[in-house]
Motif scaffolding. Structure first.
Motif, PDB file in Angstrom:
ATOM      1  N   MET A   1       0.830  -1.205   0.000  1.00 14.52           N
ATOM      2  CA  MET A   1       0.000   0.000   0.000  1.00 14.52           C
ATOM      3  C   MET A   1       0.870   1.262   0.000  1.00 14.52           C
ATOM      4  N   LYS A   2       1.969   1.232   0.777  1.00 10.51           N
ATOM      5  CA  LYS A   2       2.873   2.372   0.832  1.00 10.51           C
ATOM      6  C   LYS A   2       3.430   2.690  -0.543  1.00 10.51           C
ATOM      7  N   GLY A   3       3.851   1.621  -1.278  1.00  8.96           N
ATOM      8  CA  GLY A   3       4.426   1.825  -2.598  1.00  8.96           C
ATOM      9  C   GLY A   3       3.413   2.372  -3.581  1.00  8.96           C
ATOM     10  N   ALA A   4       2.178   1.837  -3.531  1.00  7.69           N
ATOM     11  CA  ALA A   4       1.126   2.310  -4.419  1.00  7.69           C
ATOM     12  C   ALA A   4       0.787   3.765  -4.138  1.00  7.69           C
ATOM     13  N   ALA A   5       0.755   4.117  -2.859  1.00 12.57           N
ATOM     14  CA  ALA A   5       0.476   5.505  -2.488  1.00 12.57           C
ATOM     15  C   ALA A   5       1.571   6.429  -3.009  1.00 12.57           C
ATOM     16  N   GLY A   6       2.815   5.969  -2.938  1.00  9.66           N
ATOM     17  CA  GLY A   6       3.931   6.761  -3.447  1.00  9.66           C
ATOM     18  C   GLY A   6       3.816   7.012  -4.939  1.00  9.66           C
ATOM     19  N   VAL A   7       3.396   5.987  -5.687  1.00  9.54           N
ATOM     20  CA  VAL A   7       3.216   6.136  -7.131  1.00  9.54           C
ATOM     21  C   VAL A   7       2.082   7.115  -7.424  1.00  9.54           C
ATOM     22  N   LEU A   8       0.978   6.997  -6.697  1.00  9.24           N
ATOM     23  CA  LEU A   8      -0.167   7.883  -6.908  1.00  9.24           C
ATOM     24  C   LEU A   8       0.200   9.341  -6.654  1.00  9.24           C
ATOM     25  N   VAL A   9       0.972   9.576  -5.600  1.00 10.22           N
ATOM     26  CA  VAL A   9       1.368  10.942  -5.260  1.00 10.22           C
ATOM     27  C   VAL A   9       2.426  11.463  -6.230  1.00 10.22           C
ATOM     28  N   GLY A  10       3.363  10.605  -6.603  1.00 10.22           N
ATOM     29  CA  GLY A  10       4.504  11.054  -7.393  1.00 10.22           C
ATOM     30  C   GLY A  10       4.317  11.050  -8.899  1.00 10.22           C
ATOM     31  N   HIS A  11       3.339  10.276  -9.410  1.00  6.36           N
ATOM     32  CA  HIS A  11       3.226  10.134 -10.865  1.00  6.36           C
ATOM     33  C   HIS A  11       2.954  11.444 -11.600  1.00  6.36           C
ATOM     34  N   PRO A  12       2.091  12.325 -11.096  1.00 10.71           N
ATOM     35  CA  PRO A  12       1.885  13.598 -11.805  1.00 10.71           C
ATOM     36  C   PRO A  12       3.177  14.379 -12.000  1.00 10.71           C
ATOM     37  N   PHE A  13       4.060  14.364 -10.989  1.00 10.48           N
ATOM     38  CA  PHE A  13       5.347  15.043 -11.115  1.00 10.48           C
ATOM     39  C   PHE A  13       6.211  14.374 -12.182  1.00 10.48           C
ATOM     40  N   ASP A  14       6.110  13.044 -12.266  1.00 12.12           N
ATOM     41  CA  ASP A  14       6.877  12.310 -13.271  1.00 12.12           C
ATOM     42  C   ASP A  14       6.373  12.632 -14.669  1.00 12.12           C
ATOM     43  N   THR A  15       5.060  12.750 -14.822  1.00 10.02           N
ATOM     44  CA  THR A  15       4.488  13.100 -16.127  1.00 10.02           C
ATOM     45  C   THR A  15       4.984  14.469 -16.566  1.00 10.02           C
ATOM     46  N   VAL A  16       4.987  15.423 -15.655  1.00  7.26           N
ATOM     47  CA  VAL A  16       5.492  16.766 -15.958  1.00  7.26           C
ATOM     48  C   VAL A  16       6.965  16.703 -16.339  1.00  7.26           C
ATOM     49  N   LYS A  17       7.736  15.907 -15.606  1.00 11.11           N
ATOM     50  CA  LYS A  17       9.168  15.760 -15.895  1.00 11.11           C
ATOM     51  C   LYS A  17       9.385  15.264 -17.321  1.00 11.11           C
ATOM     52  N   VAL A  18       8.672  14.213 -17.696  1.00  6.20           N
ATOM     53  CA  VAL A  18       8.851  13.625 -19.023  1.00  6.20           C
ATOM     54  C   VAL A  18       8.429  14.604 -20.115  1.00  6.20           C
ATOM     55  N   ARG A  19       7.294  15.273 -19.915  1.00  6.96           N
ATOM     56  CA  ARG A  19       6.831  16.240 -20.924  1.00  6.96           C
ATOM     57  C   ARG A  19       7.870  17.350 -21.139  1.00  6.96           C
ATOM     58  N   LEU A  20       8.455  17.845 -20.051  1.00  7.39           N
ATOM     59  CA  LEU A  20       9.451  18.907 -20.165  1.00  7.39           C
ATOM     60  C   LEU A  20      10.754  18.398 -20.789  1.00  7.39           C
ATOM     61  N   GLN A  21      11.104  17.153 -20.500  1.00  6.21           N
ATOM     62  CA  GLN A  21      12.351  16.595 -21.018  1.00  6.21           C
ATOM     63  C   GLN A  21      12.324  16.409 -22.522  1.00  6.21           C
ATOM     64  N   VAL A  22      11.172  16.029 -23.058  1.00  3.50           N
ATOM     65  CA  VAL A  22      11.124  15.634 -24.468  1.00  3.50           C
ATOM     66  C   VAL A  22      10.427  16.628 -25.383  1.00  3.50           C
ATOM     67  N   GLN A  23       9.905  17.734 -24.846  1.00  3.08           N
ATOM     68  CA  GLN A  23       9.188  18.668 -25.704  1.00  3.08           C
ATOM     69  C   GLN A  23      10.116  19.306 -26.733  1.00  3.08           C
ATOM     70  N   ASN A  24       9.535  19.657 -27.873  1.00  8.44           N
ATOM     71  CA  ASN A  24      10.277  20.278 -28.965  1.00  8.44           C
ATOM     72  C   ASN A  24      10.689  21.684 -28.570  1.00  8.44           C
ATOM     73  N   VAL A  25      11.974  21.948 -28.531  1.00  7.11           N
ATOM     74  CA  VAL A  25      12.462  23.251 -28.081  1.00  7.11           C
ATOM     75  C   VAL A  25      12.115  24.363 -29.069  1.00  7.11           C
ATOM     76  N   ASP A  26      11.910  24.002 -30.349  1.00  7.25           N
ATOM     77  CA  ASP A  26      11.557  25.000 -31.361  1.00  7.25           C
ATOM     78  C   ASP A  26      10.104  25.445 -31.234  1.00  7.25           C
ATOM     79  N   LYS A  27       9.248  24.523 -30.756  1.00 11.11           N
ATOM     80  CA  LYS A  27       7.838  24.851 -30.530  1.00 11.11           C
ATOM     81  C   LYS A  27       7.423  24.336 -29.150  1.00 11.11           C
ATOM     82  N   PRO A  28       7.956  24.933 -28.096  1.00 10.81           N
ATOM     83  CA  PRO A  28       7.677  24.437 -26.749  1.00 10.81           C
ATOM     84  C   PRO A  28       6.222  24.642 -26.344  1.00 10.81           C
ATOM     85  N   LEU A  29       5.655  23.612 -25.727  1.00 13.32           N
ATOM     86  CA  LEU A  29       4.281  23.699 -25.231  1.00 13.32           C
ATOM     87  C   LEU A  29       4.234  24.262 -23.822  1.00 13.32           C
ATOM     88  N   TYR A  30       5.329  24.088 -23.081  1.00 11.49           N
ATOM     89  CA  TYR A  30       5.335  24.459 -21.663  1.00 11.49           C
ATOM     90  C   TYR A  30       6.524  25.368 -21.345  1.00 11.49           C
TER      91      TYR A  30
END
Length: 303
Positions: A1-30
């Motif tokens: 349960m602890k691990g699942a809770a950690g994923v639930l809390v942390g996943h939105p931050f991970d999604t933001v991280k990935v989007r920022l890491q791979v976005q096109n620098v010539d046409k940035p969305l964020y």
């Protein structure tokens, strides 16, 4: 349960991280971390932050079992509880868990990028994480499923070494003996700082890994190799490319890892009991006993 809770809390931050890491620098969305959070919620709803969560949820048990199991067994093999052995045991655990971690993160990354900026995706390539891996395997075989394995190994091996080493040094230096009235805050601090230090030690590699794993969606490949990805990224964006998404990562790292390490330690100490005394001729300090207990808990976690 602890691990699942950690994923639930942390996943939105991970999604933001990935989007920022791979976005096109010539046409940035964020424009940054907060703008990325805001844009995803506005354009894709709150569920957009949880795209790809099925993959880490499914792999959580296996990864934890491998990491803490290998770390505990390696420490027993090395024989002495020293900072260097903690690093070596952590590095061994990090390397071996890549077998699960790499395909898991590949599916997670592809799902996180799917339908960017769309509340309802007009064309879904993948239904879920398993379907994503099945599609990749069908088109590219095992090599495709393990895309990014080398960068994952380069990231995870030293990263987990630093992870366990930092926790070992901090718990020894600040004193986390059973009965200490400030033990829980100390454990939370040590675990949180372990996560932060771990990510800082290999974060540039994570940027390259994310870009390689996001590459090839729709059959279009931008990078031919790790070196090519590094070369193109630095040429277009400069060295600052290696910090893309770092703020979101650190915001996630401290609380998630604080809870992870503190919970593992406390469950051991209170559910299984504090060690009664030394088992060899050398007297054990409270901190040494604490680390022995952590290793025993790791072994139990792997069963």
């Amino acid at each position: 349960m602890k691990g699942a809770a950690g994923v639930l809390v942390g996943h939105p931050f991970d999604t933001v991280k990935v989007r920022l890491q791979v976005q096109n620098v010539d046409k940035p969305l964020y424009r940054g971390t907060y703008h990325c959070f805001q844009s995803i919620v506005r354009q894709e709803s709150m569920f957009g932050l949880y795209k790809g969560i099925g993959s880490p949820m499914m792999g959580l048990t296996f990864v934890n079992a491998i990491v803490f199991g290998v770390q505990g067994n390696t420490m027993r093999y090395l024989g002495h509880d020293t900072p260097m052995n903690q690093f070596l045991a952590g590095a061994a655990a990090g390397a071996i868990q890549c077998v699960i971690c790499c395909p898991m993160e590949l599916a997670k990354t592809r799902m996180q990028m799917q339908g960017t900026g769309e509340k309802k995706s007009k064309r879904k390539l993948y239904k879920n994480s398993l379907d994503c891996l099945a599609h990749i395997y069908k088109r590219e075989g095992l090599l495709g499923v393990n895309r990014g394995m080398v960068t994952t190994l380069i990231r995870e091996t030293p990263c987990f070494g630093v992870y366990f080493l930092t926790y070992d040094i901090l718990t020894r230096s600040i004193g986390c003996e059973p009965g200490d009235r400030y033990m829980i805050p100390k454990l939370l601090f040590a675990g949180g700082m372990s996560g932060v230090t771990c990510w800082l030690s290999t974060y540039p590699v994570d940027v390259i890994k994310s870009r390689l794993q996001a590459d090839g969606v729709g059959g279009v490949y931008q990078y031919s190799s790790i070196a090519d990805c590094v070369r193109q990224s630095v040429k277009r964006e400069g060295l600052i490319v290696f910090t893309r998404g770092l703020t979101s990562t650190l915001l996630r790292a401290f609380p998630v890892n604080a809870v992870t390490f503190a919970t593992v330690t406390l469950v051991l100490m209170y559910a299984r009991g504090v060690e009664e005394g030394p088992k060899d001729s050398e007297p054990a300090t409270p901190v040494t006993a604490h680390h022995t207990q952590l290793q025993q808990q790791a072994q139990a976690t792997s069963l």
